[in-house]
Design a protein around this motif. Structure first.
Motif, PDB file in Angstrom:
ATOM      1  N   ARG A 191      64.035  36.557  20.449  1.00 38.65           N
ATOM      2  CA  ARG A 191      63.816  38.012  20.992  1.00 38.65           C
ATOM      3  C   ARG A 191      65.324  38.503  21.076  1.00 38.65           C
ATOM      4  N   GLU A 192      66.230  37.812  21.591  1.00 39.67           N
ATOM      5  CA  GLU A 192      67.520  38.234  21.945  1.00 39.67           C
ATOM      6  C   GLU A 192      68.396  38.587  20.725  1.00 39.67           C
ATOM      7  N   ARG A 193      67.974  37.813  19.467  1.00 38.46           N
ATOM      8  CA  ARG A 193      68.665  38.164  18.341  1.00 38.46           C
ATOM      9  C   ARG A 193      67.929  39.570  17.803  1.00 38.46           C
ATOM     10  N   GLY A 194      66.622  39.813  17.904  1.00 36.62           N
ATOM     11  CA  GLY A 194      65.970  40.859  17.439  1.00 36.62           C
ATOM     12  C   GLY A 194      66.397  42.072  18.239  1.00 36.62           C
ATOM     13  N   GLN A 195      66.592  42.028  19.321  1.00 27.29           N
ATOM     14  CA  GLN A 195      67.233  42.856  20.346  1.00 27.29           C
ATOM     15  C   GLN A 195      68.585  43.359  19.805  1.00 27.29           C
ATOM     16  N   ALA A 196      69.587  42.506  19.888  1.00 29.22           N
ATOM     17  CA  ALA A 196      70.867  42.546  19.376  1.00 29.22           C
ATOM     18  C   ALA A 196      70.790  43.244  17.813  1.00 29.22           C
ATOM     19  N   ASP A 197      69.874  42.787  17.023  1.00 29.93           N
ATOM     20  CA  ASP A 197      69.994  43.375  15.494  1.00 29.93           C
ATOM     21  C   ASP A 197      69.504  44.800  15.917  1.00 29.93           C
ATOM     22  N   ARG A 198      68.527  45.198  16.679  1.00 30.00           N
ATOM     23  CA  ARG A 198      68.204  46.508  16.882  1.00 30.00           C
ATOM     24  C   ARG A 198      69.335  47.372  17.315  1.00 30.00           C
ATOM     25  N   GLU A 199      69.888  46.904  18.633  1.00 27.07           N
ATOM     26  CA  GLU A 199      71.220  47.674  18.891  1.00 27.07           C
ATOM     27  C   GLU A 199      72.215  47.765  17.908  1.00 27.07           C
ATOM     28  N   LEU A 200      72.439  46.793  17.077  1.00 24.49           N
ATOM     29  CA  LEU A 200      73.294  47.081  16.121  1.00 24.49           C
ATOM     30  C   LEU A 200      73.124  48.083  15.030  1.00 24.49           C
ATOM     31  N   GLU A 201      71.640  47.905  14.767  1.00 29.01           N
ATOM     32  CA  GLU A 201      71.392  49.004  13.793  1.00 29.01           C
ATOM     33  C   GLU A 201      71.377  50.540  14.225  1.00 29.01           C
ATOM     34  N   GLU A 202      70.935  50.583  15.586  1.00 26.94           N
ATOM     35  CA  GLU A 202      71.075  51.809  16.397  1.00 26.94           C
ATOM     36  C   GLU A 202      72.577  52.228  16.407  1.00 26.94           C
ATOM     37  N   GLU A 203      73.593  51.578  16.772  1.00 26.06           N
ATOM     38  CA  GLU A 203      75.076  51.856  16.664  1.00 26.06           C
ATOM     39  C   GLU A 203      75.381  52.253  15.382  1.00 26.06           C
ATOM     40  N   ARG A 204      74.978  51.544  14.519  1.00 30.08           N
ATOM     41  CA  ARG A 204      75.503  51.914  12.698  1.00 30.08           C
ATOM     42  C   ARG A 204      74.926  53.302  12.437  1.00 30.08           C
ATOM     43  N   ARG A 205      73.626  53.250  12.922  1.00 28.22           N
ATOM     44  CA  ARG A 205      72.965  54.925  12.657  1.00 28.22           C
ATOM     45  C   ARG A 205      73.679  55.685  13.344  1.00 28.22           C
ATOM     46  N   ARG A 206      74.145  55.568  14.513  1.00 30.86           N
ATOM     47  CA  ARG A 206      74.982  56.584  15.399  1.00 30.86           C
ATOM     48  C   ARG A 206      76.172  57.002  14.761  1.00 30.86           C
ATOM     49  N   THR A 207      76.982  55.941  14.465  1.00 31.52           N
ATOM     50  CA  THR A 207      78.224  55.789  13.817  1.00 31.52           C
ATOM     51  C   THR A 207      77.994  56.516  12.366  1.00 31.52           C
ATOM     52  N   ALA A 208      77.053  56.134  11.737  1.00 32.78           N
ATOM     53  CA  ALA A 208      76.934  57.088  10.284  1.00 32.78           C
ATOM     54  C   ALA A 208      76.612  58.305  10.622  1.00 32.78           C
ATOM     55  N   GLY A 209      75.648  58.618  11.609  1.00 32.35           N
ATOM     56  CA  GLY A 209      75.473  60.128  11.926  1.00 32.35           C
ATOM     57  C   GLY A 209      76.556  60.911  12.316  1.00 32.35           C
ATOM     58  N   GLU A 210      77.698  60.323  13.045  1.00 32.70           N
ATOM     59  CA  GLU A 210      78.793  60.756  13.607  1.00 32.70           C
ATOM     60  C   GLU A 210      79.799  60.850  12.521  1.00 32.70           C
ATOM     61  N   MET A 211      79.676  60.146  11.389  1.00 33.04           N
ATOM     62  CA  MET A 211      80.619  60.044  10.369  1.00 33.04           C
ATOM     63  C   MET A 211      80.274  61.356   9.450  1.00 33.04           C
TER      64      MET A 211
ATOM     65  N   ARG B 230      78.270  64.090  10.346  1.00 34.32           N
ATOM     66  CA  ARG B 230      78.582  65.146  11.042  1.00 34.32           C
ATOM     67  C   ARG B 230      80.264  65.433  10.767  1.00 34.32           C
ATOM     68  N   GLN B 231      81.140  64.832  11.176  1.00 34.45           N
ATOM     69  CA  GLN B 231      82.396  65.054  10.843  1.00 34.45           C
ATOM     70  C   GLN B 231      83.002  65.385   9.494  1.00 34.45           C
ATOM     71  N   HIS B 232      82.081  64.737   8.379  1.00 34.92           N
ATOM     72  CA  HIS B 232      82.353  65.044   7.148  1.00 34.92           C
ATOM     73  C   HIS B 232      81.703  66.510   6.827  1.00 34.92           C
ATOM     74  N   HIS B 233      80.658  66.973   7.447  1.00 36.08           N
ATOM     75  CA  HIS B 233      80.151  68.233   7.182  1.00 36.08           C
ATOM     76  C   HIS B 233      81.101  69.361   7.992  1.00 36.08           C
ATOM     77  N   LEU B 234      81.682  69.185   9.052  1.00 36.49           N
ATOM     78  CA  LEU B 234      82.744  69.781   9.709  1.00 36.49           C
ATOM     79  C   LEU B 234      84.086  70.193   8.797  1.00 36.49           C
ATOM     80  N   ARG B 235      84.613  68.870   8.177  1.00 33.68           N
ATOM     81  CA  ARG B 235      85.486  69.020   7.141  1.00 33.68           C
ATOM     82  C   ARG B 235      85.237  69.859   6.251  1.00 33.68           C
ATOM     83  N   VAL B 236      84.177  69.522   5.413  1.00 39.58           N
ATOM     84  CA  VAL B 236      83.762  70.549   4.281  1.00 39.58           C
ATOM     85  C   VAL B 236      83.664  72.088   4.822  1.00 39.58           C
TER      86      VAL B 236
END
Length: 185
Positions: A60-80, A82-88
């Motif tokens: 369960r802890e590993r699953g929760q950590a995986d979900r949190e990591l995936e959410e962080e990756r998603r947020r990071t990808a989204g922010e990247m 967003r930054q790309h679109h602003l630069r363009v």
């Protein structure tokens, strides 16, 4: 008492007590062995259950950590993104200014071609006035936005829209990129 009479009388009281004592000791040892075996089985069962519970908790802890990591990756990808679109968008704005400045020069075509490439890197519905100016095909969303811009200014949008309108749209595009979620939920 003669030796033959002692054999007929049977075992003495001491012999019987010793035999009963040995039997009792064997029975106690046997009972202790049975209790030990039963307790060992119970302990092993509890230990197995505890081990399984710990494994499940780790899963369960590993699953929760995986979900949190995936959410962080998603947020990071989204922010990247967003930054790309602003630069363009900033590059589109700069290239649009160059294109306007060079419209009557031979380098004007090169500036327009670079602008064509850049506007295609923007999300759908962005820089529609520039896309129209360049003669690019517009999507349904972009045509709808073009209609909204025309209504806002109370007139039909000319093929080469006023620069002020384009800068206003680019500012709105930047605000939209900044305020909307970069990736769909």
């Amino acid at each position: 008492m003669t030796p033959s009479s002692a054999t007929t009388e049977g075992p003495s009281w001491a012999d019987q007590a010793q035999a009963w004592g040995t039997l009792a000791a064997v029975l106690v040892a046997l009972a202790a062995l049975i209790v030990t075996i039963v307790l060992a089985k119970q302990d092993r069962g509890r230990a197995q259950e505890q081990l399984e519970a710990e494994r499940e908790e780790r899963r369960r802890e590993r699953g929760q950590a995986d979900r949190e990591l995936e959410e962080e990756r998603r947020r990071t990808a989204g922010e990247m993104l967003r930054q790309h679109h602003l630069r363009v968008l900033m590059e589109v704005s700069e290239q649009y200014a160059r294109s306007c400045a060079m419209s009557n020069m031979p380098q004007g075509n090169e500036a327009n071609e670079r602008l064509r490439v850049l506007v295609r890197l923007l999300p759908d519905g962005q820089a529609v006035l520039i896309k129209r100016r360049l003669g690019l095909e517009l999507t349904a969303l972009e045509n709808s936005r073009l209609g909204d811009i025309g209504q806002r200014h109370g007139e039909t949008i000319p093929p080469d829209p006023p620069t002020g309108w384009v800068h206003e749209e680019l500012r709105e595009n930047a605000e939209e990129i900044i305020t909307r979620p970069a990736l769909p939920e």
